[in-house]
Design a protein around this motif. Structure first.
Motif, PDB file in Angstrom:
ATOM      1  N   MET A   1       0.054  -9.066  -2.099  1.00 22.03           N
ATOM      2  CA  MET A   1       0.288  -7.675  -1.742  1.00 22.03           C
ATOM      3  C   MET A   1       0.280  -6.823  -3.005  1.00 22.03           C
ATOM      4  SD  MET A   1       4.374  -7.584  -0.765  1.00 22.03           S
ATOM      5  CE  MET A   1       4.623  -5.822  -0.946  1.00 22.03           C
ATOM      6  N   ALA A   2       0.318  -5.532  -2.819  1.00 21.18           N
ATOM      7  CA  ALA A   2       0.388  -4.618  -3.959  1.00 21.18           C
ATOM      8  C   ALA A   2       1.850  -4.265  -4.217  1.00 21.18           C
ATOM      9  CB  ALA A   2      -0.419  -3.360  -3.671  1.00 21.18           C
ATOM     10  N   TYR A   3       2.112  -3.803  -5.422  1.00 23.97           N
ATOM     11  CA  TYR A   3       3.476  -3.472  -5.841  1.00 23.97           C
ATOM     12  C   TYR A   3       3.476  -2.140  -6.568  1.00 23.97           C
ATOM     13  CZ  TYR A   3       4.235  -8.414  -4.960  1.00 23.97           C
ATOM     14  OH  TYR A   3       4.305  -9.640  -4.371  1.00 23.97           O
ATOM     15  N   ILE A   4       4.569  -1.388  -6.431  1.00 18.44           N
ATOM     16  CA  ILE A   4       4.733  -0.122  -7.140  1.00 18.44           C
ATOM     17  C   ILE A   4       5.715  -0.336  -8.284  1.00 18.44           C
ATOM     18  CG2 ILE A   4       5.510   2.268  -6.992  1.00 18.44           C
ATOM     19  CD1 ILE A   4       4.650   2.228  -4.041  1.00 18.44           C
ATOM     20  N   ASN A   5       5.262  -0.063  -9.487  1.00 17.66           N
ATOM     21  CA  ASN A   5       6.115  -0.210 -10.658  1.00 17.66           C
ATOM     22  C   ASN A   5       7.104   0.955 -10.675  1.00 17.66           C
ATOM     23  OD1 ASN A   5       7.283  -0.318 -13.205  1.00 17.66           O
ATOM     24  ND2 ASN A   5       5.422  -1.116 -14.149  1.00 17.66           N
ATOM     25  N   PRO A   6       8.397   0.680 -10.512  1.00 17.15           N
ATOM     26  CA  PRO A   6       9.379   1.763 -10.476  1.00 17.15           C
ATOM     27  C   PRO A   6       9.477   2.533 -11.792  1.00 17.15           C
ATOM     28  CG  PRO A   6      10.486  -0.367 -10.461  1.00 17.15           C
ATOM     29  CD  PRO A   6       9.013  -0.639 -10.344  1.00 17.15           C
ATOM     30  N   ALA A   7       9.087   1.904 -12.889  1.00 11.49           N
ATOM     31  CA  ALA A   7       9.132   2.590 -14.188  1.00 11.49           C
ATOM     32  C   ALA A   7       7.986   3.583 -14.344  1.00 11.49           C
ATOM     33  CB  ALA A   7       9.093   1.566 -15.325  1.00 11.49           C
ATOM     34  N   ASP A   8       6.882   3.358 -13.632  1.00 11.10           N
ATOM     35  CA  ASP A   8       5.710   4.221 -13.753  1.00 11.10           C
ATOM     36  C   ASP A   8       5.578   5.243 -12.629  1.00 11.10           C
ATOM     37  OD1 ASP A   8       5.038   2.816 -16.019  1.00 11.10           O
ATOM     38  OD2 ASP A   8       3.548   1.553 -15.020  1.00 11.10           O
ATOM     39  N   CYS A   9       6.195   4.966 -11.486  1.00 14.56           N
ATOM     40  CA  CYS A   9       6.084   5.843 -10.317  1.00 14.56           C
ATOM     41  C   CYS A   9       6.680   7.212 -10.629  1.00 14.56           C
ATOM     42  CB  CYS A   9       6.815   5.218  -9.127  1.00 14.56           C
ATOM     43  SG  CYS A   9       6.773   6.206  -7.622  1.00 14.56           S
ATOM     44  N   ILE A  10       5.916   8.264 -10.314  1.00 18.47           N
ATOM     45  CA  ILE A  10       6.392   9.632 -10.576  1.00 18.47           C
ATOM     46  C   ILE A  10       6.898  10.302  -9.295  1.00 18.47           C
ATOM     47  CG2 ILE A  10       4.971   9.954 -12.631  1.00 18.47           C
ATOM     48  CD1 ILE A  10       3.042  11.622 -10.824  1.00 18.47           C
ATOM     49  N   ASP A  11       7.063   9.532  -8.243  1.00 20.29           N
ATOM     50  CA  ASP A  11       7.638  10.017  -6.997  1.00 20.29           C
ATOM     51  C   ASP A  11       6.821  11.119  -6.329  1.00 20.29           C
ATOM     52  OD1 ASP A  11       9.775   8.275  -7.565  1.00 20.29           O
ATOM     53  OD2 ASP A  11      10.833   9.841  -8.665  1.00 20.29           O
ATOM     54  N   CYS A  12       5.524  11.071  -6.483  1.00 25.02           N
ATOM     55  CA  CYS A  12       4.679  12.119  -5.889  1.00 25.02           C
ATOM     56  C   CYS A  12       4.442  11.901  -4.404  1.00 25.02           C
ATOM     57  CB  CYS A  12       3.351  12.230  -6.630  1.00 25.02           C
ATOM     58  SG  CYS A  12       2.239  10.826  -6.374  1.00 25.02           S
ATOM     59  N   GLY A  13       4.519  10.648  -3.943  1.00 23.77           N
ATOM     60  CA  GLY A  13       4.341  10.342  -2.542  1.00 23.77           C
ATOM     61  C   GLY A  13       2.899  10.271  -2.069  1.00 23.77           C
ATOM     62  N   ALA A  14       1.934  10.362  -2.958  1.00 28.41           N
ATOM     63  CA  ALA A  14       0.522  10.329  -2.558  1.00 28.41           C
ATOM     64  C   ALA A  14       0.144   9.010  -1.886  1.00 28.41           C
ATOM     65  CB  ALA A  14      -0.376  10.563  -3.772  1.00 28.41           C
ATOM     66  N   CYS A  15       0.857   7.956  -2.176  1.00 26.47           N
ATOM     67  CA  CYS A  15       0.554   6.644  -1.611  1.00 26.47           C
ATOM     68  C   CYS A  15       0.940   6.527  -0.136  1.00 26.47           C
ATOM     69  CB  CYS A  15       1.250   5.555  -2.416  1.00 26.47           C
ATOM     70  SG  CYS A  15       3.028   5.819  -2.630  1.00 26.47           S
ATOM     71  N   VAL A  16       1.923   7.279   0.285  1.00 29.15           N
ATOM     72  CA  VAL A  16       2.437   7.135   1.646  1.00 29.15           C
ATOM     73  C   VAL A  16       1.373   7.440   2.702  1.00 29.15           C
ATOM     74  CG1 VAL A  16       4.183   7.895   3.299  1.00 29.15           C
ATOM     75  CG2 VAL A  16       4.815   7.528   0.909  1.00 29.15           C
ATOM     76  N   PRO A  17       0.767   8.620   2.710  1.00 30.90           N
ATOM     77  CA  PRO A  17      -0.239   8.877   3.747  1.00 30.90           C
ATOM     78  C   PRO A  17      -1.537   8.092   3.548  1.00 30.90           C
ATOM     79  CG  PRO A  17      -0.117  10.742   2.249  1.00 30.90           C
ATOM     80  CD  PRO A  17       1.000   9.797   1.884  1.00 30.90           C
ATOM     81  N   ALA A  18      -1.753   7.564   2.350  1.00 28.95           N
ATOM     82  CA  ALA A  18      -2.978   6.813   2.067  1.00 28.95           C
ATOM     83  C   ALA A  18      -2.950   5.406   2.649  1.00 28.95           C
ATOM     84  CB  ALA A  18      -3.202   6.734   0.560  1.00 28.95           C
ATOM     85  N   CYS A  19      -1.771   4.892   2.965  1.00 28.60           N
ATOM     86  CA  CYS A  19      -1.640   3.512   3.443  1.00 28.60           C
ATOM     87  C   CYS A  19      -1.916   3.423   4.941  1.00 28.60           C
ATOM     88  CB  CYS A  19      -0.240   2.977   3.146  1.00 28.60           C
ATOM     89  SG  CYS A  19       0.000   1.283   3.740  1.00 28.60           S
ATOM     90  N   PRO A  20      -3.023   2.764   5.336  1.00 27.33           N
ATOM     91  CA  PRO A  20      -3.328   2.651   6.763  1.00 27.33           C
ATOM     92  C   PRO A  20      -2.392   1.706   7.516  1.00 27.33           C
ATOM     93  CG  PRO A  20      -4.955   1.463   5.476  1.00 27.33           C
ATOM     94  CD  PRO A  20      -4.058   2.177   4.500  1.00 27.33           C
ATOM     95  N   GLN A  21      -1.630   0.891   6.797  1.00 27.62           N
ATOM     96  CA  GLN A  21      -0.679  -0.022   7.424  1.00 27.62           C
ATOM     97  C   GLN A  21       0.735   0.557   7.509  1.00 27.62           C
ATOM     98  OE1 GLN A  21      -2.801  -1.304   4.873  1.00 27.62           O
ATOM     99  NE2 GLN A  21      -4.189  -1.959   6.475  1.00 27.62           N
ATOM    100  N   ASN A  22       0.917   1.783   7.029  1.00 29.91           N
ATOM    101  CA  ASN A  22       2.252   2.405   7.003  1.00 29.91           C
ATOM    102  C   ASN A  22       3.277   1.495   6.334  1.00 29.91           C
ATOM    103  OD1 ASN A  22       1.441   4.797   8.396  1.00 29.91           O
ATOM    104  ND2 ASN A  22       1.403   3.570  10.257  1.00 29.91           N
ATOM    105  N   ALA A  23       2.880   0.913   5.206  1.00 29.45           N
ATOM    106  CA  ALA A  23       3.726  -0.050   4.504  1.00 29.45           C
ATOM    107  C   ALA A  23       4.485   0.557   3.336  1.00 29.45           C
ATOM    108  CB  ALA A  23       2.877  -1.209   3.996  1.00 29.45           C
ATOM    109  N   VAL A  24       4.262   1.829   3.028  1.00 32.29           N
ATOM    110  CA  VAL A  24       4.881   2.447   1.860  1.00 32.29           C
ATOM    111  C   VAL A  24       5.975   3.415   2.307  1.00 32.29           C
ATOM    112  CG1 VAL A  24       4.490   3.746  -0.258  1.00 32.29           C
ATOM    113  CG2 VAL A  24       2.673   2.288   0.649  1.00 32.29           C
ATOM    114  N   PHE A  25       7.147   3.266   1.685  1.00 34.52           N
ATOM    115  CA  PHE A  25       8.299   4.111   2.001  1.00 34.52           C
ATOM    116  C   PHE A  25       8.965   4.589   0.724  1.00 34.52           C
ATOM    117  CE2 PHE A  25       7.866   1.134   5.480  1.00 34.52           C
ATOM    118  CZ  PHE A  25       8.078   1.911   6.613  1.00 34.52           C
TER     119      PHE A  25
END
Length: 95
Positions: free
Chosen positions: A32-56
């Protein structure tokens, strides 16, 4: 706050979220893919991009998927070359 990838990504890895991340905070693991908490800028662009609704957003991860918050963070505690040891157990449980 950061974002967390959960069960919907396991063994699928569509990668649409990676393409949308402006800071390349999302990296592929073996299952699976992982989000690095140290690099994430909290923009939320990943949420609507995920067709599996796996990002929160971390604070909005459903209780039954809460273990994925630690799985995401702990993936980056090591060398990032392998998946978290609990991932197989979570996937086997259908989480």
């Amino acid at each position: 706050m950061t974002y967390v990838i959960t069960a919907g990504c396991a063994d699928i890895m569509d990668r649409a979220c990676m393409e949308q991340c402006p800071v390349d905070a999302i990296v592929p693991g073996q299952r699976m893919a992982y989000i690095n908490p140290a690099d994430c800028i909290d923009c939320g662009a990943c949420v609507p991009a995920c067709p599996q609704n796996a990002v929160f957003a971390a604070r909005l991860v459903p209780a039954e998927l809460a273990d994925y918050t630690a799985v995401n963070a702990e993936f980056f505690d090591g060398d990032g070359s392998t998946d978290h040891p609990r991932l197989a157990e979570l996937v086997d449980r259908g989480l």
